[in-house]
Design a protein around this motif. Structure first.
Motif, PDB file in Angstrom:
ATOM      1  N   THR A 184       0.859  -1.191   0.000  1.00 25.51           N
ATOM      2  CA  THR A 184       0.000   0.000   0.000  1.00 25.51           C
ATOM      3  C   THR A 184       0.901   1.249   0.000  1.00 25.51           C
ATOM      4  N   PRO A 185       0.371   2.427  -0.359  1.00 25.85           N
ATOM      5  CA  PRO A 185       1.173   3.653  -0.289  1.00 25.85           C
ATOM      6  C   PRO A 185       1.730   3.910   1.106  1.00 25.85           C
ATOM      7  N   GLY A 232      -6.007  -2.201  -1.565  1.00 27.03           N
ATOM      8  CA  GLY A 232      -5.309  -0.949  -1.808  1.00 27.03           C
ATOM      9  C   GLY A 232      -3.822  -1.096  -2.075  1.00 27.03           C
ATOM     10  N   ARG A 233      -3.421  -2.341  -2.424  1.00 27.88           N
ATOM     11  CA  ARG A 233      -1.995  -2.537  -2.709  1.00 27.88           C
ATOM     12  C   ARG A 233      -1.731  -2.328  -4.205  1.00 27.88           C
ATOM     13  N   TYR A 234      -0.456  -2.069  -4.494  1.00 23.05           N
ATOM     14  CA  TYR A 234       0.002  -1.924  -5.882  1.00 23.05           C
ATOM     15  C   TYR A 234       1.170  -2.871  -6.102  1.00 23.05           C
ATOM     16  N   ALA A 235       1.184  -3.446  -7.338  1.00 21.96           N
ATOM     17  CA  ALA A 235       2.278  -4.330  -7.726  1.00 21.96           C
ATOM     18  C   ALA A 235       3.004  -3.726  -8.907  1.00 21.96           C
ATOM     19  N   ARG A 236       4.236  -4.171  -9.133  1.00 18.58           N
ATOM     20  CA  ARG A 236       5.007  -3.711 -10.303  1.00 18.58           C
ATOM     21  C   ARG A 236       4.383  -4.309 -11.542  1.00 18.58           C
ATOM     22  N   ARG A 237       4.088  -3.457 -12.503  1.00 24.96           N
ATOM     23  CA  ARG A 237       3.483  -3.934 -13.754  1.00 24.96           C
ATOM     24  C   ARG A 237       4.504  -4.738 -14.545  1.00 24.96           C
TER      25      ARG A 237
END
Length: 239
Positions: A184-185, A232-237
């Motif tokens: 998450t941020p 709300g997490r982000y992963a590397r594209r």
């Protein structure tokens, strides 16, 4: 006589007195025009007029010629010559009046010439002043235009620097996600380098979880760097 060159010394009172006396000795009337033609550097009309008035007062200058004093001759003459003397006195009085009138007219002409010369100087100064005011107005307008362009360039430069900074931050976050996996941020923020955190102080947007989310969502919308995950997490594209 051309106007005195810039920086030329103003004529002193003693010099004006000397030149006026010399003109009078040559049988010439010491008018302002004659004086400025005779002075070495011409001099300011205002200064020359001031000294010339002082000279006229001190010398008791009067352009008229004095009539012949006939009173003694009339007393000494006999009764037989009384009529002739009266006629002669009358003629001389008429001539004296004529000379006095001519002298007064000449003085009036000189005064008119001096006045016209000073009025010409005033008109010239007024024209020069108007030109200076116009140039000042044009310069002020040009300054405002240049300042406006400069502000626009500075604004564009600030935007470019900010975009460049945030792109470096996104690249750094992408490297963190490669090592740590989806975050998450809030989890990402402590992982950023100290130099990145310090660099954020130079920009208007603070380096907070909310700001990181906004910047990352922009990249997601353009298919760059990240892809969203659950909670709300982000992963590397990939790619």
């Amino acid at each position: 006589m051309l106007p005195a060159p810039k920086g030329a010394p103003m004529p002193s009172e003693s010099l004006v007195f000397h030149v006026a006396d010399a003109l009078l000795a040559r049988g010439e009337r010491p008018s302002l025009r004659k004086m400025r033609e005779s002075l070495p550097n011409g001099g300011s009309p205002r200064e020359v007029c001031k000294h010339l008035r002082a000279w006229r007062k001190k010398r008791g200058y009067d352009p008229k010629l004095e009539p012949t004093d006939m009173s003694k001759a009339m007393k000494a003459a006999g009764q037989a010559l009384a009529m002739d003397l009266w006629k002669q006195a009358k003629r001389e009085a008429t001539q004296a009046f004529s000379r006095e009138r001519e002298a007064a007219a000449a003085m009036a002409t000189d005064d008119k010439h001096d006045r016209e010369h000073l009025l010409g100087l005033i008109e010239t100064l007024q024209a020069e002043n108007a030109a200076l005011v116009a140039r000042a107005g044009a310069a002020e307008t040009e300054t405002s235009r240049v300042l406006a362009r400069l502000q626009k360039v500075e604004y564009q430069l600030d935007r470019f620097r900010a975009e460049e900074f945030w792109d470096r931050v996104m690249q750094e976050i992408a490297e963190v996600l490669v090592e740590r996996g989806p975050l998450t941020p809030t989890e990402i923020l402590p992982e950023l380098r100290a130099v990145t955190l310090r660099g954020a102080t130079l920009h208007k947007e603070p380096l907070t979880p909310g700001t990181l989310k906004k910047k990352m969502d922009v990249r997601v919308s353009f298919g760059r760097y990240f892809e969203p995950r659950d909670e709300g997490r982000y992963a590397r594209r990939a790619g």
